[in-house]
Motif scaffolding. Structure first.
Motif, PDB file in Angstrom:
ATOM      1  N   GLY A   1      -4.228  -5.105   0.890  1.00 13.25           N
ATOM      2  CA  GLY A   1      -4.364  -4.070  -0.147  1.00 13.25           C
ATOM      3  C   GLY A   1      -5.610  -3.056   0.488  1.00 13.25           C
ATOM      4  N   VAL A   2      -6.114  -2.361  -0.665  1.00  9.64           N
ATOM      5  CA  VAL A   2      -7.146  -1.484  -0.340  1.00  9.64           C
ATOM      6  C   VAL A   2      -8.073  -1.636  -1.429  1.00  9.64           C
ATOM      7  CG1 VAL A   2      -6.152   0.390  -1.344  1.00  9.64           C
ATOM      8  CG2 VAL A   2      -7.795   0.846   0.547  1.00  9.64           C
TER       9      VAL A   2
ATOM     10  N   LEU B   1      -2.466   0.293  -4.588  1.00 12.82           N
ATOM     11  CA  LEU B   1      -3.662  -0.423  -4.069  1.00 12.82           C
ATOM     12  C   LEU B   1      -3.046  -1.558  -3.212  1.00 12.82           C
ATOM     13  CD1 LEU B   1      -6.010  -0.679  -7.164  1.00 12.82           C
ATOM     14  CD2 LEU B   1      -6.548   0.955  -5.030  1.00 12.82           C
TER      15      LEU B   1
ATOM     16  N   ALA C   1     -10.470   1.235  -3.293  1.00 18.02           N
ATOM     17  CA  ALA C   1     -10.550   2.881  -3.250  1.00 18.02           C
ATOM     18  C   ALA C   1     -12.157   2.875  -3.931  1.00 18.02           C
ATOM     19  CB  ALA C   1      -9.585   3.288  -4.285  1.00 18.02           C
TER      20      ALA C   1
ATOM     21  N   TYR D   1      -4.450  -7.428  -3.637  1.00 15.30           N
ATOM     22  CA  TYR D   1      -5.874  -7.964  -3.235  1.00 15.30           C
ATOM     23  C   TYR D   1      -5.917  -9.263  -3.270  1.00 15.30           C
ATOM     24  CZ  TYR D   1     -10.843  -7.522  -2.877  1.00 15.30           C
ATOM     25  OH  TYR D   1     -11.920  -7.658  -2.488  1.00 15.30           O
TER      26      TYR D   1
ATOM     27  N   ARG E   1       0.414   5.790  -0.257  1.00 10.70           N
ATOM     28  CA  ARG E   1      -0.659   6.767   0.108  1.00 10.70           C
ATOM     29  C   ARG E   1      -1.658   7.095  -0.817  1.00 10.70           C
ATOM     30  NH1 ARG E   1       3.948  10.534  -0.480  1.00 10.70           N
ATOM     31  NH2 ARG E   1       3.305  12.143  -1.903  1.00 10.70           N
TER      32      ARG E   1
ATOM     33  N   VAL F   1      -4.523   7.431  -6.216  1.00  8.75           N
ATOM     34  CA  VAL F   1      -4.053   6.388  -5.256  1.00  8.75           C
ATOM     35  C   VAL F   1      -2.807   5.694  -5.721  1.00  8.75           C
ATOM     36  CG1 VAL F   1      -5.109   3.974  -4.333  1.00  8.75           C
ATOM     37  CG2 VAL F   1      -6.622   5.944  -4.809  1.00  8.75           C
TER      38      VAL F   1
ATOM     39  N   LEU G   1       0.599  -1.193   0.002  1.00  6.88           N
ATOM     40  CA  LEU G   1      -0.007  -0.044  -0.059  1.00  6.88           C
ATOM     41  C   LEU G   1       0.907   1.352  -0.013  1.00  6.88           C
ATOM     42  CD1 LEU G   1      -3.144   0.546   0.112  1.00  6.88           C
ATOM     43  CD2 LEU G   1      -2.845   0.768   2.579  1.00  6.88           C
TER      44      LEU G   1
END
Length: 240
Positions: free
Chosen positions: A220-221, A205, A223, A208, A186, A202, A184
């Motif tokens: 992960g993230v 990410l 968005a 995943y 910022r 982003v 990740l």
């Protein structure tokens, strides 16, 4: 369930669908059922330009495109030839009267040349500008640039990532989403419900679905970005 909340749930397909024998790192070929798993979970758009796109050569690129086409999954990033790219790119997504163009580029293909006549979109500011101008000519409200870039396992964006983001924001691409570092990085967002100003960056990410387990690589993230349109003007009304 989260993935089904969005009109468009976009994921980076960092493998080929080149058929058996299946293989993992360093030259991926995944079963076609991976796409079924993604779509069953709510993913409905894929990006295909990354450093593993050419892992299985020309046939890997062509078969990946055919599988996605047969399964009805729209994608952006890699193409059979220039005619295919000209007709299918930028990928236009439309919902509730809002038209979005999806662009996708990668920094490279692990040193493997892209076999003629296939095309993998490489990061090039002149190309990005030309593709953005084409998107604008197609009457889109917003443009998303999905970038495969940065330094693997580096938790802060590189100078190139920062520079390219500024370039794309200045061009008019307000949504910039990144992958490749596998950790990740910022996220920066500004949105104003009282105006049409708003930007999202982003930088990475993270992972995943992955077999990477070391610290920082094991997650992960997602968005989530909300776009609204009023009186013919679109705006980024929320992001998180």
């Amino acid at each position: 369930p989260i993935l089904g909340l969005a009109d468009f749930t976009i994921a980076n397909l960092e493998v080929t669908l080149a058929g058996p024998p299946y293989a993992g790192y360093p030259q991926f070929s995944s079963p076609d059922e991976l796409v079924d798993g993604l779509t069953n979970s709510g993913v409905n758009i894929l990006v295909t330009a990354n450093n593993h796109t050419v892992d299985r050569g020309k046939q890997g690129i062509l078969r990946t495109i055919d599988v996605l086409h047969d399964k009805g999954v729209p994608f952006a990033g890699a193409y059979k030839d220039s005619t295919h790219r000209d007709t299918a790119y930028p990928l236009i997504l439309e919902q509730n009267g809002i038209r979005i163009a999806l662009l996708n580029y990668t920094y490279g293909t692990n040193g493997i040349p892209v076999p003629y006549p296939t095309i993998v979109n490489l990061i090039d500011t002149a190309l990005i500008r030309a593709d953005y101008n084409k998107a604008v000519s197609l009457g889109v409200d917003e443009v998303i640039a999905f970038m495969h870039w940065g330094v693997e396992y580096q938790r802060s964006p590189s100078f190139q990532q920062l520079w390219l983001t500024r370039f794309m924001h200045d061009l008019g691409i307000r949504l910039v989403i990144g992958s490749h570092p596998h950790v990740l990085q910022r996220m920066e967002v500004s949105f104003d419900t009282d105006s049409t100003e708003g930007r999202v960056a982003v930088y990475s990410l993270g992972n995943y679905v992955s077999n990477q387990r070391p610290r920082y690589r094991n997650g992960g993230v997602v968005a989530a970005i909300q776009i609204e349109k009023e009186n013919g003007v679109s705006r980024i009304s929320n992001a998180g």
